[in-house]
Design an enzyme around this catalytic site. Structure first.
Site, short mmCIF file in Angstrom:
data_model
loop_
_atom_site.label_atom_id
_atom_site.label_comp_id
_atom_site.label_asym_id
_atom_site.label_seq_id
_atom_site.Cartn_x
_atom_site.Cartn_y
_atom_site.Cartn_z
CD GLU A 281 -51.71 -54.33 -13.67
OE1 GLU A 281 -52.26 -53.41 -14.32
OE2 GLU A 281 -51.99 -54.59 -12.49
CG ASN B 8 -50.70 -57.59 -10.86
OD1 ASN B 8 -49.80 -57.66 -11.69
ND2 ASN B 8 -51.79 -56.85 -11.01
CE LYS C 22 -51.70 -53.22 -8.85
NZ LYS C 22 -52.69 -53.44 -9.95
CD GLU D 226 -55.61 -55.13 -10.07
OE1 GLU D 226 -55.85 -54.04 -10.60
OE2 GLU D 226 -54.48 -55.45 -9.68
CB CYS E 238 -51.24 -50.98 -12.37
SG CYS E 238 -52.63 -50.24 -13.20
CG ASN F 173 -53.72 -54.16 -17.80
OD1 ASN F 173 -54.29 -54.92 -18.55
ND2 ASN F 173 -52.42 -54.23 -17.63
N1 ING Z 1 -55.71 -50.36 -12.37
C1 ING Z 1 -56.12 -49.10 -11.98
C2 ING Z 1 -55.00 -48.11 -11.68
O1 ING Z 1 -54.65 -47.83 -10.56
C3 ING Z 1 -57.92 -47.84 -11.29
C4 ING Z 1 -57.15 -49.07 -10.91
C5 ING Z 1 -58.79 -47.90 -12.35
C6 ING Z 1 -57.67 -46.66 -10.62
C7 ING Z 1 -59.50 -46.75 -12.72
C8 ING Z 1 -58.37 -45.51 -10.99
C9 ING Z 1 -59.26 -45.55 -12.03
O2 ING Z 1 -54.51 -47.58 -12.67
C10 ING Z 1 -54.83 -51.21 -11.79
N2 ING Z 1 -54.67 -52.39 -12.43
O3 ING Z 1 -54.24 -50.96 -10.75
#
Ligand code: ING
Length: 305
Positions: free
Chosen positions: A46, A106, A123, A142, A168, A193
């Site tokens: 991503e 995204n 996304k 985001e 993601c 990410n």
């Molecule tokens: N990142 C994360 C994901 O869903 C996140 C958001 C971060 C969720 C930390 C849980 C813990 O993997 C993205 N970019 O969606």
């Protein structure tokens, strides 16, 4: 046997000031390494072209837009498309998309072995928050910088397979897989990410790797599909981000996994016919599903006790 060799091209950190040309050089090196492993398709992370900029508050929209691509391929990315076409390798690339009419998504594109774009996905599930929350060690903005994708999850005929895409946070929602499963998906391409630290509930930090695999193993198994997931991981601008890129079989087994937190190619020969062992038995949707009893899933957004 209908075999496709697929690679997850994991990236280590991309620095805030890393020029796109330098990043494209890294992507090209990964593409060549995947090709050397026999890959037909390479999945990149991503937002692969830049650092994960939603970790910072920025109220100057021009500064935010500098993280976005207005063309794909564009002057900075054409070299990757050309190299892929010359090697005859398809790929999936995640990037921040700014459309001509001013929408910010995204996005992930699927590019064929001839370098032509086959599909585009924006996304759907946008995590995080949209206002500055200085209590956090880093932001996850985001929801400030991206609009949610307007289209349902799609599945395309490509490379002799039924190919879908998710980005993601999409991988954490069962609906993501089922909507594609109902279109006969056999291979889902995912970039992510994922900061290890989850500020709203730090107890989840130690489970970041477990939750990453849990959701993709479940999604793959319950829909009889392969899943290929490529991380941008390592400590990126001070934020520890999960690596552990992996390839999951329709059985739910992890058949390949990255062991570094840097640029690394993970590859596996995927027999697409293996999907039928699940789609045609346990998860024969047309035989066993009861959609008339699932109406809450599309009728409701939140919980109604
Ligand atoms: N990142 C994360 C994901 O869903 C996140 C958001 C971060 C969720 C930390 C849980 C813990 O993997 C993205 N970019 O969606």
């Amino acid at each position: 046997m209908r075999e496709l060799t697929v690679a997850a091209a994991q990236m280590g950190p991309v620095a805030r000031d890393e020029p796109r040309a330098h990043v494209v050089g890294r992507l090209t090196k990964l593409l060549r390494a995947a090709h050397a492993r026999g890959a037909d398709l390479v999945v990149f992370p991503e937002l692969a072209l830049t650092t994960f900029f939603p970790r910072w508050w920025e109220d100057d929209q021009a500064a935010v837009d500098a993280w976005f691509e207005t063309e794909m391929p564009g002057p900075q990315t054409q070299a990757l498309f050309d190299e892929a076409a010359s090697l005859g390798v398809a790929f999936c690339l995640g990037y921040a998309e700014l459309t001509p009419d001013g929408h910010h998504y995204n996005t992930q594109v699927l590019v064929g072995k001839d370098g032509r774009r086959l599909a585009r996905f924006r996304k759907v599930h946008i995590p995080g928050h949209d206002s500055n929350e200085p209590w956090r060690p880093f932001q996850h903005l985001e929801r400030r910088y991206f609009e949610p994708g307007p289209d349902e999850f799609g599945v395309w005929d490509a490379l002799g397979a039924r190919v879908g895409m998710m980005i993601c946070n999409d991988r954490r929602w069962p609906e993501t897989y089922r909507v594609m499963g109902l279109q006969g998906v056999e291979l889902i391409c995912c970039g992510y990410n994922t900061p290890v630290h989850y500020a709203p509930d730090p107890s989840q930090d130690v489970l970041a790797g477990f939750h990453n695999q849990l959701v993709m193993q479940a999604g793959a198994y319950q829909n009889g599909t392969w899943v290929v997931a490529a991380a941008k991981g390592g400590v990126e601008e001070g934020v520890d981000s999960l690596s552990q890129s992996c390839i999951v079989a329709p059985s739910g087994q992890v058949v390949a996994q990255a062991y570094t937190q840097d640029d690394e190619v993970v590859a596996a020969a995927c027999d697409l016919e293996w999907c039928k062992r699940y789609k045609g038995t346990l998860f024969d949707f047309d035989r066993y599903r009861r959609p008339e009893l699932y109406t809450r899933i599309t009728a409701q957004k939140g919980v109604q006790p």
